[in-house]
Every structure is written in structure tokens, then in C-alpha cells.
Motif scaffolding. Structure first.
Motif: not given
Ligand code: SAH
Length: 361
Positions: A132-134, A170-176, A205-208, A228-232, A270-274, A303-306
């Protein structure tokens, strides 16, 4: 009717050509043998492609002109064109927008850290995961990138900056893990000793959370870091942020991560976007401790990048710090990611999106 090859046919011929930069050294040698050439030519060409970072066959001056012409007929050699570069005034981070041979564009980021230079690459054009935030996922998936196109992002940035790249994320656009075979081939080419030879331990390598492919990755015999993009911390909350949570419940994803650690010995990130008011409470931190303390892992708080298209807000600095120290007190190592390049559309997919919007105007 006019004679000659129509545009379409020419395109087809182009598509039929073998993508030379995606071949392993062994495969390249086999191709050369089939062409009636000595296999060592394969080694020379491989070095041109992956060490000297040649962008055309004509640069390969230790090959005869005749052989270079034969190569042009048989192979496609990808090269990216930088259509935009944005440099952060805050920290020198550079964001590149690259054009691919089919006119699609992808973005990559170059960051300078104390421990070396890092490149963040895209693995797909767009994304179908729908977080949702991407910003990368707003227009869905166009296609996966080839191994050569993933390598090209690193090679081109290395050429443009004139500096060594020591880390790749590997954290740019796309799901590796949604482009699995191309990703694995890319990783082997990138870290192979005859190429750029980036250490596997310096690749992340980052995955959802595509659980079955996390398990497959564990079996590849690679020493890369899995993020791992955990986030919750519960399925209920995760589903609100990440549609993939409907397909792979948290328990299944976490067990795949445990398996990854068991097989590779590599600590999980674990990646956790606040997100302010969504997943940044003390209760969330306690639940995260509950999850993370079972695994050998480290938590990366982002910290989430709006993004303009969604109403998520960044928590205040004090909240992020309180969240982090609560995790630390609970025995979970956590860092708050430095927000590199926020002044240059730093969030995933924002630059590409701006570019596409301009084209539509
Ligand atoms: N598809 C992969 C890799 C790409 S995104 C994945 O989901 O991990 C890389 C990381 O940035 C992920 O943790 C993703 O959830 C996070 N991300 C994407 N948009 C963001 C935003 N606007 N603010 C903060 N984190 C964000």
C-alpha cells in the motif's frame, strides 16, 4: 509493395538474438565452439563484458573485426542509457533513471557509506505485489528484468561514477522472488570469480515474503543476505499493508526465514517501515520482539517515505527512537535506516512514476 525487412521482422530478429551478457562463462564458450571459434575467445569476451564493462562489440579490440561482426549478428548486447540523474544535496546519493532497449525505464540508486559504495537495483519493471505504501506497484507489473539488465544497472553506475561498487542491494522496484530464475542467474554472474566478483556476503535480496521461493533460495548454496519486508506483526495488520499476506501467512513466511538461516547460516534482516499511527505503537514493538527473538535476525526500521498517492505519515523522530530502544531492551538488535536521498524522490518507484507522468502530459 516495397521490399526489404519490415519493422516487425527486424524486431523479431532482435528478440531472437541471444542475450550475451546473461550467459555464464561456460555457456559462452559453448556458443563460441558452435561458431567454429576457439573456446578461449569466450573467456576474452566474458572479460570484456563483466570486468571491463564493454558497452559494444567494437570495444573488444583483441578480437578480429570479422569475429566482432559475427558476434553482432548472433548476439544482443544490452546497454542502459541514463535518461535522468538526480543527486542529493544532503548526502550525495544519486538516483538514476535508465532506459532499457524496449524503451521501458527503471531506477537505481548509488549510495556512499563508510564501509563502501552501495548500489540499489530494480528487479522488475513495475511490480504486482501491491504494497500500500509503495510507489513502484501503483501501475502494476510490466515485465521482469533479464539478468543482463540487472547487471547493467551496476555496471553503468560503476562506469558513470568511476568508483568501485562493493555492496549490492536488490531493493529497488520489483519483487525479486517473483522473477526467480533471472535473479539467481544474475546473482551467480555478479558474484562469480571471473566477473565483477562482488562478495556474496555483500549482496542483499529483499522480499515481501513469497514463502516457497525463500525456501528455494535457501537451497541455492548462496551466502547472500535475505531481507524480509515484515512491516507488521500480525496477519490482520500485515494484510492491510501488503496483499501478499493473504497468500502467505506470517507463520509460513517466518518458518521459511528460519529455514533460510538453518541452511545458510546467514542472519535474516527484517525490514519494518514505520507508519505513524499504523504500526509504530509500544504494543507493536512488543509483538515484534515476540517474533524477532525466536530468530537470528536484525531489524531495520525505515520511517515510511510518504508518497503523494497515499495518506501514510512518517512517525516523529522521538517515536521511531522509542520504538527502536524498546526493541533493543527486549534483546532485538535494531537500527533506524538513514533516510538517504529523501530530497530526490528517494522512495521506491517515485522517480520512474514522475517520468511516466511527464510522458503522458
Ligand atoms: N519487493 C521487495 C523489494 C523492493 S522494496 C520487498 O518488498 O522487499 C524495498 C523495501 O522498501 C521494502 O521493505 C519495501 O516494503 C520498502 N518500501 C517501499 N516503499 C516504501 C516507502 N514509501 N517508505 C518506506 N519503505 C518503503
Amino acid at each position: 509493395m516495397r521490399r526489404g525487412i519490415c519493422q516487425k521482422t527486424q524486431e523479431c530478429l532482435q528478440i531472437m538474438k541471444t542475450d550475451i551478457k546473461s550467459l555464464t562463462l561456460e555457456e559462452l564458450k559453448q556458443e563460441l565452439i558452435q561458431m567454429g571459434e576457439a573456446p578461449f575467445r569466450g573467456g576474452q569476451i566474458y572479460e570484456w563484458l563483466h570486468v571491463r564493462l564493454a558497452r559494444s562489440f567494437d570495444e573488444m579490440t583483441n578480437l578480429s573485426k570479422a569475429l566482432r561482426e559475427k558476434l553482432k549478428e548472433r548476439f544482443a548486447l544490452t546497454a542502459l542509457e541514463a535518461v535522468r540523474v538526480q543527486e542529493s544535496k544532503m548526502d550525495g546519493t544519486k538516483k538514476y533513471l535508465f532506459r532499457l532497449s524496449d524503451d521501458n525505464v527503471v531506477e537505481s540508486v548509488w549510495m556512499r557509506y563508510h564501509h563502501g559504495n552501495s548500489v540499489c537495483i530494480s528487479s522488475q519493471v513495475g511490480c504486482r505485489m501491491g504494497c500500500r505504501f509503495c510507489a513502484s506497484t501503483l501501475d502494476g507489473l510490466e515485465r521482469g528484468l533479464t539478468p543482463s539488465e540487472m547487471l547493467d544497472q551496476i555496471y553503468t553506475i560503476s562506469l558513470l561514477t568511476g568508483e568501485r561498487v562493493s555492496n549490492v542491494v536488490v531493493m529497488g522496484t520489483g519483487e525479486p522472488l517473483d522473477n526467480y530464475d533471472n535473479l539467481i542467474r544474475f546473482l551467480r554472474l555478479l558474484t562469480g570469480e571471473k566477473g565483477l566478483h562482488i562478495s556474496q556476503r555483500s549482496v542483499t535480496v529483499s522480499t515481501c515474503g513469497i514463502a516457497p521461493n525463500i525456501r528455494r533460495l535457501a537451497e541455492e548454496g548462496l551466502q547472500i543476505t535475505l531481507a524480509l519486508s515484515l512491516h507488521a506483526t500480525t496477519d490482520e495488520k500485515r494484510k492491510k499493508l501488503m496483499p501478499i499476506a493473504n497468500k502467505y501467512p506470517l507463520a509460513e513466511v517466518l518458518s521459511a526465514c528460519a529455514y533460510y538461516f538453518e541452511k545458510t547460516g546467514r542472519r535474516i534482516t527484517f525490514e519494518y517501515s514505520l507508519v505513524g499511527g499504523v504500526n509504530d505503537t509500544d504494543e507493536d514493538a512488543e509483538e515484534l520482539i515476540g517474533i524477532a527473538s525466536h530468530l537470528n535476525c536484525h531489524v531495520n526500521l525505515i520511517p515510511v517515505n510518504p508518497i503523494r498517492e497515499r495518506a501514510f505519515v512518517t512517525p516523529r523522530r522521538e517515536r521511531a527512537l522509542a520504538f527502536q530502544s524498546r526493541l533493543e531492551r527486549g534483546g532485538v538488535g535494531a537500527t533506524i535506516r538513514r533516510e538517504m536521498g529523501r530530497d530526490i524522490d528517494g522512495a521506491c518507484g517515485q522517480l520512474r512514476r514522475r517520468h511516466m507522468e511527464k510522458k503522458m502530459e
